[in-house]
Design a protein around this motif. Structure first.
Motif, short mmCIF file in Angstrom:
data_model
loop_
_atom_site.label_atom_id
_atom_site.label_comp_id
_atom_site.label_asym_id
_atom_site.label_seq_id
_atom_site.Cartn_x
_atom_site.Cartn_y
_atom_site.Cartn_z
N ALA A 161 2.59 -6.73 -0.35
CA ALA A 161 3.03 -5.44 0.48
C ALA A 161 1.63 -4.74 1.06
CB ALA A 161 3.66 -4.54 -0.30
N VAL A 162 2.10 -4.03 2.04
CA VAL A 162 1.04 -3.33 2.76
C VAL A 162 1.63 -1.92 2.75
CG1 VAL A 162 -0.39 -2.61 4.65
CG2 VAL A 162 -0.13 -4.99 4.10
N ARG A 163 1.12 -1.03 1.87
CA ARG A 163 1.40 0.49 2.02
C ARG A 163 0.70 1.29 3.05
NH1 ARG A 163 0.24 2.86 -3.36
NH2 ARG A 163 -1.78 3.05 -2.36
N ILE A 164 1.63 2.20 3.70
CA ILE A 164 1.03 2.89 4.84
C ILE A 164 1.75 4.31 4.62
CG2 ILE A 164 0.91 3.34 7.48
CD1 ILE A 164 1.02 0.07 7.82
N PRO A 165 0.92 5.21 4.55
CA PRO A 165 1.38 6.66 4.35
C PRO A 165 2.11 7.46 5.44
CG PRO A 165 -0.86 6.74 4.23
CD PRO A 165 -0.35 5.37 4.66
N GLY A 166 3.33 8.13 5.16
CA GLY A 166 3.59 9.28 5.91
C GLY A 166 3.97 8.91 7.67
N ALA A 167 3.43 9.76 8.47
CA ALA A 167 3.73 9.76 9.75
C ALA A 167 3.28 8.35 10.24
CB ALA A 167 3.31 10.83 10.34
N LEU A 168 1.96 7.81 9.78
CA LEU A 168 1.53 6.72 10.32
C LEU A 168 2.22 5.51 10.05
CD1 LEU A 168 -0.69 4.96 11.29
CD2 LEU A 168 -2.02 4.90 9.40
N ARG A 187 11.21 2.01 2.93
CA ARG A 187 11.04 3.28 3.34
C ARG A 187 11.34 4.04 1.96
NH1 ARG A 187 14.00 5.78 8.31
NH2 ARG A 187 15.53 4.72 7.15
N GLU A 188 10.09 5.00 1.64
CA GLU A 188 10.16 5.78 0.46
C GLU A 188 10.59 7.11 1.15
OE1 GLU A 188 7.04 5.92 -2.90
OE2 GLU A 188 6.14 6.90 -1.16
N ALA A 189 11.73 7.83 0.33
CA ALA A 189 12.35 8.92 1.03
C ALA A 189 11.65 10.34 0.53
CB ALA A 189 13.62 9.00 1.01
N ALA A 190 11.05 10.14 -0.73
CA ALA A 190 10.50 11.15 -1.68
C ALA A 190 9.08 11.01 -1.84
CB ALA A 190 11.17 11.46 -3.29
N GLY A 191 8.30 12.02 -2.41
CA GLY A 191 6.90 11.87 -2.65
C GLY A 191 6.17 11.76 -1.59
N ALA A 192 5.30 10.94 -1.24
CA ALA A 192 4.23 10.52 -0.27
C ALA A 192 4.99 9.87 1.04
CB ALA A 192 3.03 9.59 -0.61
N ARG A 193 6.22 9.59 0.83
CA ARG A 193 7.03 8.91 1.81
C ARG A 193 6.23 7.86 2.64
NH1 ARG A 193 11.23 12.39 2.96
NH2 ARG A 193 11.33 14.38 2.25
N ASN A 194 5.86 6.85 1.51
CA ASN A 194 5.15 5.62 2.21
C ASN A 194 6.07 4.81 2.90
OD1 ASN A 194 2.47 6.29 1.21
ND2 ASN A 194 3.26 5.93 -0.94
N MET A 195 5.69 3.87 3.52
CA MET A 195 6.39 2.80 4.09
C MET A 195 5.74 1.58 3.60
SD MET A 195 9.01 2.64 6.52
CE MET A 195 8.86 4.11 7.37
N TYR A 196 6.50 0.63 3.01
CA TYR A 196 5.98 -0.80 2.32
C TYR A 196 6.50 -1.85 3.46
CZ TYR A 196 4.96 2.14 -1.55
OH TYR A 196 4.59 3.07 -2.45
N LEU A 250 -5.73 -10.76 3.38
CA LEU A 250 -6.39 -11.81 4.61
C LEU A 250 -6.91 -10.80 5.62
CD1 LEU A 250 -4.29 -14.68 4.50
CD2 LEU A 250 -6.50 -14.44 3.13
N HIS A 251 -6.42 -9.67 5.85
CA HIS A 251 -6.57 -8.69 6.99
C HIS A 251 -7.51 -7.51 6.48
CE1 HIS A 251 -3.74 -11.24 8.98
NE2 HIS A 251 -3.14 -10.92 8.02
N VAL A 252 -8.06 -6.84 7.34
CA VAL A 252 -8.68 -5.45 7.34
C VAL A 252 -7.77 -4.39 7.60
CG1 VAL A 252 -10.83 -3.84 7.95
CG2 VAL A 252 -11.02 -6.56 7.78
N TRP A 253 -7.51 -3.46 6.68
CA TRP A 253 -6.41 -2.35 6.85
C TRP A 253 -7.31 -1.01 7.04
CZ3 TRP A 253 -2.16 -4.56 8.27
CH2 TRP A 253 -1.67 -5.72 7.68
N ARG A 254 -7.15 -0.45 8.16
CA ARG A 254 -7.68 1.19 8.25
C ARG A 254 -6.57 1.99 8.40
NH1 ARG A 254 -10.66 2.57 12.50
NH2 ARG A 254 -8.99 1.89 13.86
N GLY A 255 -6.82 3.28 8.34
CA GLY A 255 -6.24 4.50 8.50
C GLY A 255 -5.27 4.70 7.37
N GLY A 256 -5.86 4.28 6.18
CA GLY A 256 -4.95 4.66 4.94
C GLY A 256 -3.87 3.63 4.50
N THR A 277 -3.72 5.17 19.65
CA THR A 277 -3.13 5.81 20.61
C THR A 277 -3.00 7.25 19.98
OG1 THR A 277 -1.15 5.24 19.64
CG2 THR A 277 -1.65 4.09 21.53
N VAL A 278 -3.32 7.26 18.68
CA VAL A 278 -3.23 8.70 17.93
C VAL A 278 -4.32 9.50 18.00
CG1 VAL A 278 -3.17 9.78 15.61
CG2 VAL A 278 -1.51 7.93 16.21
N ARG A 279 -5.39 8.80 18.37
CA ARG A 279 -6.92 9.59 18.40
C ARG A 279 -6.84 10.17 20.00
NH1 ARG A 279 -10.59 6.83 14.04
NH2 ARG A 279 -8.98 6.46 12.78
#
Length: 139
Positions: A30-37, A58-67, A77-83, A137-139
């Protein structure tokens, strides 16, 4: 075949009821990406794949991560940025991901995108590209 609602693929790691913790790196990574990102990456990926993105929890409580659920052995195998963080069997520790059932009461977890026969897993390379796209696009 109804292309708007492709048939759901039931994996052995999806519980029949409620939700369950599953060890990553065995049957899936899995790849966990937090919140709005995470929300924005999921939205972009689902739109880009015409609603055939593969399994996204989708996690509806706590950090509201997306998995984002990938084939076992592929997240690192990939480089993950932005949290974004790869969760698998890469020797950096043990990780567990909550997985909801396909229906019923699964709070605080739910499916943002279901696994289907056409998309049994999220494509790691495409996910990595979507993360980069959203970050620029966020920056």
């Amino acid at each position: 075949m109804n292309l708007e609602n492709p048939p759901t693929l039931v994996h052995p790691w999806i519980p029949a009821h409620g939700h369950a913790l599953r060890h990553t790196g065995v049957l899936f990574d899995a790849v966990r990406i937090p919140g709005a990102l995470g929300d924005q990456v999921a939205y972009e990926l689902i739109q880009f794949t015409d609603f055939k993105a593969g399994p996204i929890v989708r996690e509806a409580a706590g950090a509201r991560n997306m998995y984002f659920v990938l084939r076992a052995g592929t997240a690192s195998l990939h480089v993950w940025r932005g949290g974004a963080r790869a969760l698998g069997r890469d020797g950096r520790g043990v990780a567990f991901v909550g997985v909801p059932a396909l229906d019923g009461n699964t709070w605080p977890l739910d499916w943002r995108s279901l696994p289907t026969w056409e998309a049994p897993f999220v494509e790691g390379e495409l996910l990595q590209q979507m993360v980069e796209r959203v970050l620029t696009t966020v920056r």
